[in-house]
Enzyme design. Structure first.
Site, PDB file in Angstrom:
ATOM      1  N   ARG A 100      22.963  73.485  -1.173  1.00 15.09           N
ATOM      2  CA  ARG A 100      21.542  73.573  -1.352  1.00 15.09           C
ATOM      3  C   ARG A 100      20.876  72.538  -0.701  1.00 15.09           C
ATOM      4  NH1 ARG A 100      18.732  74.329  -7.164  1.00 15.09           N
ATOM      5  NH2 ARG A 100      19.317  76.429  -6.426  1.00 15.09           N
ATOM      6  N   HIS A 118      17.281  82.234  -1.577  1.00 17.80           N
ATOM      7  CA  HIS A 118      18.156  82.180  -2.513  1.00 17.80           C
ATOM      8  C   HIS A 118      18.699  83.311  -3.053  1.00 17.80           C
ATOM      9  CE1 HIS A 118      20.006  80.090  -5.841  1.00 17.80           C
ATOM     10  NE2 HIS A 118      18.975  79.398  -6.481  1.00 17.80           N
ATOM     11  N   LYS A 133      23.052  57.840   5.092  1.00 19.08           N
ATOM     12  CA  LYS A 133      22.980  56.915   6.484  1.00 19.08           C
ATOM     13  C   LYS A 133      22.677  57.589   7.550  1.00 19.08           C
ATOM     14  CE  LYS A 133      27.367  54.998   4.236  1.00 19.08           C
ATOM     15  NZ  LYS A 133      28.805  55.047   4.290  1.00 19.08           N
ATOM     16  N   ARG A 151      21.511  75.349 -12.901  1.00 17.01           N
ATOM     17  CA  ARG A 151      22.317  76.516 -13.099  1.00 17.01           C
ATOM     18  C   ARG A 151      23.086  76.894 -11.913  1.00 17.01           C
ATOM     19  NH1 ARG A 151      17.961  76.265 -16.354  1.00 17.01           N
ATOM     20  NH2 ARG A 151      17.211  75.144 -14.714  1.00 17.01           N
ATOM     21  N   THR A 152      22.421  76.794 -10.559  1.00 20.12           N
ATOM     22  CA  THR A 152      23.091  77.393  -9.601  1.00 20.12           C
ATOM     23  C   THR A 152      24.426  76.503  -9.342  1.00 20.12           C
ATOM     24  OG1 THR A 152      21.006  77.814  -8.494  1.00 20.12           O
ATOM     25  CG2 THR A 152      22.953  77.652  -6.827  1.00 20.12           C
TER      26      THR A 152
HETATM   27  C1  NCD Z   1      15.060  78.307  -8.766  1.00 19.34           C
HETATM   28  C2  NCD Z   1      15.621  77.543  -7.142  1.00 19.34           C
HETATM   29  O1  NCD Z   1      16.101  76.237  -7.410  1.00 19.34           O
HETATM   30  O2  NCD Z   1      14.992  78.039  -6.393  1.00 19.34           O
HETATM   31  N1  NCD Z   1      16.014  77.604  -9.711  1.00 19.34           N
HETATM   32  C3  NCD Z   1      17.405  78.479  -9.733  1.00 19.34           C
HETATM   33  O3  NCD Z   1      18.095  78.286  -8.687  1.00 19.34           O
HETATM   34  N2  NCD Z   1      17.676  79.089 -10.656  1.00 19.34           N
HETATM   35  C4  NCD Z   1      13.873  78.040  -9.006  1.00 19.34           C
HETATM   36  C5  NCD Z   1      12.979  76.985  -9.106  1.00 19.34           C
HETATM   37  O4  NCD Z   1      13.460  75.765  -8.800  1.00 19.34           O
HETATM   38  O5  NCD Z   1      12.033  77.049  -9.710  1.00 19.34           O
END
Ligand code: NCD
Length: 313
Positions: free
Chosen positions: A105, A133, A84, A54-55
């Site tokens: 991320r 997040h 590396k 999703r993100t």
């Molecule tokens: C979450 C995350 O990656 O923190 N997912 C997201 O971004 N919607 C939640 C999760 O991984 O459980």
């Protein structure tokens, strides 16, 4: 507010939240009418050192829907020069020459802030380990507003892995800025909300309770926010197993949830929500995921076209 980087919820003032949410409502119309063009000629890089559906895809969809383009490294931990031994700072010093903004991320707590410290282009935190997040918290707030018509004076239940779940941590922080919030934190001993967040709630004077069972409190909740037990963050598989499978929101528990309440989940879901619950009109998690596009369109537009500032008044 300086919207150069988006690193953690704490950087926003309440007035900024209103601005971002109302811009996201405008962006929803832009997306639905396919009229976006405000980021034409711009490039967004998505550097993902942890899995994501999703993100990453909603950031990329947001960029494309505003006429921009994307440079994506979806498995950066395996396919970028991180393999590396390149540091996140060195990677960012390269990618800043290729893109106008970078979404990162990363499994390390504070990685986005470390990247921002050396970056000449905006860095957006797409999740930094078990820390924060922030863009998820914004889309969660937008979803609450869309579903319930307001964000204030609500009792919100956060359920599951509140220790390692960055989405729940960021949501607790953002809700602490909203008047009248009450939080009910439902987790097994060992993965309850960490003290750093509880201290913030105490300082701000947000009432909260710590619970271990969902059933006895569900009738009091306006929002049930389910979360996945974050398997990848436990020190051992045995310690994960000990904490998993404790909560399942099923159709019988849904009978106890008030008709006007709403069920949310940042997704992915494992077994925390029975699939039969998806048919219930109160199940908002797929609408929530869609809202991620509108919030990220709003953020990208404000960051890249707003001269780094959200203008007040
Ligand atoms: C979450 C995350 O990656 O923190 N997912 C997201 O971004 N919607 C939640 C999760 O991984 O459980």
């Amino acid at each position: 507010m300086n919207l150069q980087h988006v690193l953690e919820v704490d950087q926003f003032a309440p007035a900024d939240l209103d601005r971002i949410l109302s811009h996201a409502r405008r962006m929803k119309t832009v997306a639905e009418n396919r009229t976006g063009s405000s980021l034409r000629g711009r490039i967004l890089s998505t550097l993902f050192f942890e899995p994501s559906t999703r993100t990453r895809l909603s950031f990329e969809s947001a960029m494309l829907r505003l006429g921009g383009q994307i440079l994506s490294s979806e498995m950066a931990s395996e396919t970028s020069s991180a393999v590396k031994g390149e540091t996140i700072q060195d990677t960012v010093r390269i990618v800043e020459s290729y893109a106008d903004a970078i979404v990162i991320r990363h499994p390390d707590y504070g990685a986005a802030a470390e990247a921002a410290a050396v970056s000449s282009v905006p860095i957006i935190n797409g999740g930094d380990g078990p820390h924060e997040h922030p863009t998820q918290a914004l889309l969660d707030l937008f979803t609450i507003q869309s579903e319930l018509g307001r964000v204030d004076n609500l009792t919100v239940g956060l359920v599951g892995d509140l220790r390692y779940g960055r989405a729940a941590r960021s949501l607790a922080r953002i809700l602490s800025m909203v008047p009248g919030t009450r939080l009910v934190m439902i987790a097994p001993d060992g993965i309850q909300m960490e003290q750093d967040i509880l201290t913030v709630l105490d300082e701000v004077g947000v009432p909260y309770s710590l619970e271990t069972e969902l059933g006895p409190v569900i009738a009091d909740l306006d929002v049930v926010y389910m979360t996945r037990v974050q398997k990848e963050r436990f020190p051992t598989f045995a310690s994960y197993i000990e904490m998993s499978g404790k909560y399942q929101l099923d159709t019988s528990l849904m009978k106890l949830l008030p008709p006007s309440s709403v069920v949310m989940h940042p997704l992915p879901r494992v077994d925390e929500i029975e699939h039969a619950v998806d048919q219930d009109p109160r199940a908002a998690y797929f609408r929530q995921a869609r809202n991620g596009v509108y919030i990220r369109m709003a953020l990208l537009d404000l960051i890249l076209n707003g001269n780094g500032q959200i203008h007040h008044g």
